[in-house]
Design an enzyme around this catalytic site. Structure first.
Site, PDB file in Angstrom:
ATOM      1  N   ARG A 124       0.846  -1.185   0.000  1.00 34.23           N
ATOM      2  CA  ARG A 124       0.000   0.000   0.000  1.00 34.23           C
ATOM      3  C   ARG A 124       0.888   1.244   0.000  1.00 34.23           C
ATOM      4  O   ARG A 124       1.961   1.245   0.577  1.00 34.23           O
ATOM      5  CB  ARG A 124      -0.898   0.025   1.247  1.00 34.23           C
ATOM      6  N   TYR A 265      -1.389  -3.572  -6.711  1.00 35.32           N
ATOM      7  CA  TYR A 265      -1.105  -4.396  -5.536  1.00 35.32           C
ATOM      8  C   TYR A 265      -2.132  -4.258  -4.422  1.00 35.32           C
ATOM      9  O   TYR A 265      -2.511  -3.149  -4.040  1.00 35.32           O
ATOM     10  CB  TYR A 265       0.271  -4.052  -4.954  1.00 35.32           C
ATOM     11  N   LYS A 274      -9.473  -2.370   1.984  1.00 34.64           N
ATOM     12  CA  LYS A 274      -9.193  -1.203   2.816  1.00 34.64           C
ATOM     13  C   LYS A 274      -9.994   0.018   2.349  1.00 34.64           C
ATOM     14  O   LYS A 274     -10.519   0.777   3.165  1.00 34.64           O
ATOM     15  CB  LYS A 274      -7.689  -0.881   2.799  1.00 34.64           C
ATOM     16  N   HIS A 294     -10.839  -2.335  11.849  1.00 30.97           N
ATOM     17  CA  HIS A 294      -9.723  -3.165  11.391  1.00 30.97           C
ATOM     18  C   HIS A 294      -9.499  -4.255  12.440  1.00 30.97           C
ATOM     19  O   HIS A 294      -8.569  -4.176  13.232  1.00 30.97           O
ATOM     20  CB  HIS A 294      -8.499  -2.250  11.251  1.00 30.97           C
ATOM     21  N   SER A 316       0.139  -3.542  12.548  1.00 30.05           N
ATOM     22  CA  SER A 316       0.847  -4.552  11.757  1.00 30.05           C
ATOM     23  C   SER A 316       2.014  -5.121  12.570  1.00 30.05           C
ATOM     24  O   SER A 316       2.490  -4.497  13.519  1.00 30.05           O
ATOM     25  CB  SER A 316       1.340  -3.945  10.451  1.00 30.05           C
ATOM     26  N   CYS A 318       1.981  -7.587  14.660  1.00 26.67           N
ATOM     27  CA  CYS A 318       1.633  -8.093  15.988  1.00 26.67           C
ATOM     28  C   CYS A 318       1.054  -9.500  15.922  1.00 26.67           C
ATOM     29  O   CYS A 318       0.688 -10.074  16.944  1.00 26.67           O
ATOM     30  CB  CYS A 318       0.631  -7.173  16.670  1.00 26.67           C
ATOM     31  N   ASN A 322      -2.281 -14.607  13.074  1.00 29.84           N
ATOM     32  CA  ASN A 322      -1.930 -15.747  13.933  1.00 29.84           C
ATOM     33  C   ASN A 322      -2.953 -15.916  15.055  1.00 29.84           C
ATOM     34  O   ASN A 322      -3.338 -17.034  15.394  1.00 29.84           O
ATOM     35  CB  ASN A 322      -0.532 -15.560  14.530  1.00 29.84           C
ATOM     36  N   ASP A 341      -9.332  -9.690   9.480  1.00 31.31           N
ATOM     37  CA  ASP A 341      -8.904  -8.331   9.136  1.00 31.31           C
ATOM     38  C   ASP A 341      -9.934  -7.239   9.398  1.00 31.31           C
ATOM     39  O   ASP A 341      -9.578  -6.182   9.880  1.00 31.31           O
ATOM     40  CB  ASP A 341      -8.467  -8.279   7.669  1.00 31.31           C
ATOM     41  N   ARG A 432       2.249 -12.213  -0.369  1.00 31.72           N
ATOM     42  CA  ARG A 432       0.908 -12.554   0.099  1.00 31.72           C
ATOM     43  C   ARG A 432       0.390 -13.871  -0.436  1.00 31.72           C
ATOM     44  O   ARG A 432       0.823 -14.341  -1.490  1.00 31.72           O
ATOM     45  CB  ARG A 432      -0.076 -11.452  -0.372  1.00 31.72           C
TER      46      ARG A 432
HETATM   47  O1  TSX Z   1       2.036 -13.688  16.141  1.00 25.07           O
HETATM   48  C1  TSX Z   1       2.650 -13.650  17.181  1.00 25.07           C
HETATM   49  N1  TSX Z   1       1.963 -13.820  18.368  1.00 25.07           N
HETATM   50  C2  TSX Z   1       0.493 -13.961  18.377  1.00 25.07           C
HETATM   51  C3  TSX Z   1       0.091 -15.324  18.107  1.00 25.07           C
HETATM   52  C4  TSX Z   1      -1.158 -15.723  18.263  1.00 25.07           C
HETATM   53  N2  TSX Z   1       3.992 -13.431  17.164  1.00 25.07           N
HETATM   54  C5  TSX Z   1       4.702 -13.193  15.913  1.00 25.07           C
HETATM   55  C6  TSX Z   1       4.701 -11.704  15.643  1.00 25.07           C
HETATM   56  C7  TSX Z   1       5.150 -11.378  14.257  1.00 25.07           C
HETATM   57  C8  TSX Z   1       4.018 -11.288  13.300  1.00 25.07           C
HETATM   58  C9  TSX Z   1       4.677 -13.405  18.338  1.00 25.07           C
HETATM   59  N3  TSX Z   1       5.961 -13.197  18.582  1.00 25.07           N
HETATM   60  C10 TSX Z   1       4.026 -13.612  19.557  1.00 25.07           C
HETATM   61  C11 TSX Z   1       2.624 -13.841  19.573  1.00 25.07           C
HETATM   62  O2  TSX Z   1       2.030 -14.034  20.631  1.00 25.07           O
HETATM   63  N4  TSX Z   1       4.937 -13.501  20.542  1.00 25.07           N
HETATM   64  C12 TSX Z   1       6.108 -13.248  19.927  1.00 25.07           C
HETATM   65  C13 TSX Z   1       7.423 -13.042  20.606  1.00 25.07           C
HETATM   66  C14 TSX Z   1       8.092 -14.379  20.815  1.00 25.07           C
HETATM   67  C15 TSX Z   1       8.921 -14.886  19.844  1.00 25.07           C
HETATM   68  C16 TSX Z   1       9.552 -16.125  20.079  1.00 25.07           C
HETATM   69  C17 TSX Z   1       9.298 -16.808  21.264  1.00 25.07           C
HETATM   70  C18 TSX Z   1       8.449 -16.294  22.188  1.00 25.07           C
HETATM   71  C19 TSX Z   1       7.845 -15.086  21.977  1.00 25.07           C
HETATM   72  N5  TSX Z   1       9.894 -18.028  21.626  1.00 25.07           N
HETATM   73  C20 TSX Z   1      10.533 -18.908  20.871  1.00 25.07           C
HETATM   74  O3  TSX Z   1      10.659 -18.708  19.714  1.00 25.07           O
HETATM   75  C21 TSX Z   1      11.035 -20.135  21.534  1.00 25.07           C
HETATM   76 MN    MN Z   2      -5.164  -5.286   7.768  1.00 22.75          MN
END
Ligand code: TSX
Ligand code: MN
Length: 651
Positions: A124, A265, A274, A294, A316, A318, A322, A341, A432
């Site tokens: 974007r 894109y 968006k 969002h 973004s 975070c 996941n 999203d 993506r």
């Molecule tokens: O998505 C993440 N979450 C939410 C999951 C539901 N990430 C990835 C962020 C980048 C997009 C995270 N990264 C999360 C998290 O809760 N926590 C972390 C930080 C983290 C990274 C590695 C480890 C622990 C915490 N440990 C090991 O890798 C062993």
């Molecule tokens: Mn988004």
């Protein structure tokens, strides 16, 4: 192989354009006849036949929009998308013939394709995104504003003839289930078959949709041109787009109109996402008394079988997707997905807040997606997937950073170059996958509920190495809106900026998506309390998975273990657990946060749930500075929350 438009190409196109200027042109029907190889190039022959009626719609507004746009854009051909499998197959065959798409190995990745964008057109473009409200004041401090008349004049000259030598696709699409009372319609015109294929996964699209738009119904006109007309004899690049200073992603909020030019894109080009579902919808929501956010939507089932729904807004990087596809590590606790999203939220007849996902698919970031981080995303994208800017393996499958360790020894990178453990990433960081949400094995069966699902809690998140505890609950709705308004995230090394570690405010994770004045947006959030009973509104929480210790190590294990935090939130919403009333909000008692079988020390748990008044006084100063950008338009309630917080911290 590139396609070449030959001098003798489609002699009937001139008469077509002149017919198109006439509103009565809709009787036209056109048909692609086939391909002819010519000097190694593909010559595409179209035949145009008048007389056959296009019966897709009698909606005069749609017909006028298409015919006026056709006269301006001067495409060679107009195609009304029916959304069928056959149509998608025809388009992908054409794209493969033209060398614009690669079919992945069908045994490894059935019916899946790889696209490589122009290296300049990968994300974007916020500095080319405009809110063209009548006054600059209405766009507010968080948007680029342009005078709508001036912008239309500039863009009209860019649009004029910009589809020469190309096909204009008419994409009727719906945001929300067709049988929902809250569905909104759009008609996107585009010259990008890639956009058509993506819109087919990301929205409800095609014949059924255009049939659903009754003559009296409104729709959002969405105009999109790649900004690369083909003059006679001109080569067509594999990803046509315009240079950055000619890209425009624009919104006319009073007219509920979207004009996009020069980029193919993602959020620049898939206008249902968006542009419509957030920027224009936030304006509709303000005017109609609902919220366009969002946010992910999840369903949580506890071991007793009790169900609650939550939404979550995260900036973004975070891990919002996941979280939307979390696999619980706690026995008996189940997470299901309704959206990753966007959420449209309204107060229902019973006074509760209901959430609906207006989208139909996922447009997920590939890098970082793996069996470990997002196990559910793997089967979701195992077939019928469009990949953009990921790497290609020698076996004809896809790869991206974070998928496997080690990387395959040889790849073709996102730019089409050989890659052998090279220092540059093989997949673009913003590469993506596009899939229908129905392919998600953790999809909640009620995800298309016409009224949406009743929300028990709203999660606001951010990536903060300190300050924000693992979880806290707001004292009230107003205090929760304060939480949303001060949301922030630390910039990660992966983000392409030199502000690494700096805190960037991203209120409600909506900073680039609020289609009007952000101060008015905060006021609109506050006003929801006046439309129902406070007790019926969702509780509001702030979460932070990213606190670090003195050795710069993450304290909380995150990922699937986040269900433990959600368990506390669930039980708070259920009235099962009490909480410590702290200056910054309600925090868990240590005994109520389930840390069983985790290797966390007491010291670490205390740290995760700590309120440090010294750090928080600094945070208050930072919020004060940040709030200044909203000037007189910042609602008094939020200033009051800030001064109350300050007072509580001094006690
Ligand atoms: O998505 C993440 N979450 C939410 C999951 C539901 N990430 C990835 C962020 C980048 C997009 C995270 N990264 C999360 C998290 O809760 N926590 C972390 C930080 C983290 C990274 C590695 C480890 C622990 C915490 N440990 C090991 O890798 C062993
Ligand atoms: Mn988004």
């Amino acid at each position: 192989m590139n396609s070449l438009i030959l001098p003798n190409f489609s002699p009937k196109c001139k008469s077509y354009v002149s017919i198109a200027k006439d509103v009565s042109w809709r009787g036209l029907h056109t048909k692609r006849k086939g391909f002819q190889k010519h000097n190694g190039y593909v010559k595409i022959v179209f035949v145009t036949t008048k007389g056959e009626m296009n019966r897709m719609t009698t909606h005069q507004g749609i017909l006028d929009f298409v015919s006026e746009a056709t006269a301006l854009l001067q495409p060679t051909h107009v195609h009304w998308c029916d959304g069928s499998e056959k149509e998608a197959e025809t388009l992908i065959d054409l794209l493969i013939q033209e060398g614009k798409a690669i079919r992945l190995n069908p045994t490894l990745r059935p019916n899946s394709f790889l696209f490589r964008s122009d290296p300049s057109d990968v994300a974007r473009v916020e500095n080319r995104t405009f809110i063209a409200s009548k006054t600059k004041r209405d766009a507010g401090p968080t948007n680029n504003w342009m005078d709508p008349k001036e912008l239309k004049a500039t863009m009209t000259s860019l649009y004029r003839g910009s589809m020469k030598g190309r096909t204009l696709y008419v994409i009727p699409f719906a945001m929300g289930p067709l049988r929902s009372p809250f569905v909104k319609y759009g008609i996107q015109l585009t010259d990008s078959p890639y956009v058509v294929l993506n819109m087919r996964y990301m929205t409800r699209m095609g014949f059924e949709v255009i049939q659903a738009i009754q003559p009296h119904m409104s729709f959002v006109p969405c105009l999109h041109s790649s900004g690369y007309p083909l003059e006679v004899g001109q080569m067509d690049p594999s990803w046509p787009c315009a240079p950055i200073d000619q890209k425009y992603i624009t919104h006319f909020p009073e007219e509920r109109l979207i004009w996009s030019y020069g980029s193919g894109y993602g959020g620049n080009a898939l206008l249902g996402k968006k542009c419509f579902s957030l920027r224009i919808a936030s304006v509709l929501a303000r005017d109609e008394g609902w919220l366009a956010e969002h946010m992910l939507i999840i369903k949580i089932t506890n071991p007793e079988g009790k169900v609650k729904y939550f939404t979550g807004a995260f900036p973004s990087a975070c891990g919002k997707t996941n979280l939307a596809m979390l696999i619980s590590t706690l026995p008996g606790w189940k997470v299901e997905t309704l959206g990753d999203d966007i959420a449209w939220l309204r107060i229902g007849k019973d006074g509760r807040l209901y959430a609906m996902n207006p989208e139909f698919g996922f447009f997920g970031v590939a890098p970082g997606t793996s069996e470990k981080t997002t196990p559910i995303a793997m089967p979701t994208s195992s077939k019928d997937t469009i990949f953009t800017n990921v790497a290609l393996t020698d076996g004809g499958d896809v790869w991206w950073e974070g998928l496997t360790k080690p990387a395959p020894s040889h790849l073709v990178d996102w730019k089409g170059q050989d890659w052998k453990n090279s220092p540059t990433p093989a997949a673009h960081p913003n590469s993506r996958f596009t899939v229908k949400i129905s392919q998600c094995p953790a999809l909640a069966s009620e995800w298309e509920s016409p009224e949406g699902v009743p929300i028990s809690g709203i999660l606001f998140g951010g990536r903060r190495s300190d300050t924000i505890p693992l979880v806290m609950e707001s004292h009230s709705w107003q205090h929760g809106v304060f939480f949303g308004s001060i949301m922030a995230s630390e910039i990660t090394a992966a983000q392409i900026t030199n502000d690494y570690g700096k805190v960037r405010r991203d209120p409600f994770a909506m900073l680039p998506f609020i289609g009007y004045h952000a101060g008015d947006y905060f006021a609109h959030w506050l006003s929801m309390e006046r439309h129902t009973e406070a007790a019926l509104l969702p509780k509001i929480f702030m979460v932070n998975w990213f606190q670090k210790d003195e050795n710069n190590q993450y304290i909380w294990p995150g990922f699937g273990e986040n269900i433990r935090v959600i368990k506390w939130i669930f039980e708070r919403c259920d009235g099962q657990v009490s909480a410590r009333d702290e200056a910054i909000g309600y925090l868990p008692y240590q005994k109520d946060l389930d840390t069983s079988h985790l290797s966390l020390t007491n010291h670490q748990i205390t740290r995760l749930l700590d309120v440090n008044p010294i750090i928080w006084r600094k945070e208050v100063d930072s919020i004060e500075t940040y709030y200044q950008m909203f000037e007189e338009e910042l609602p008094n309630e939020l200033l009051q929350e800030l001064s109350d917080l300050k007072a509580r911290l001094l006690k």
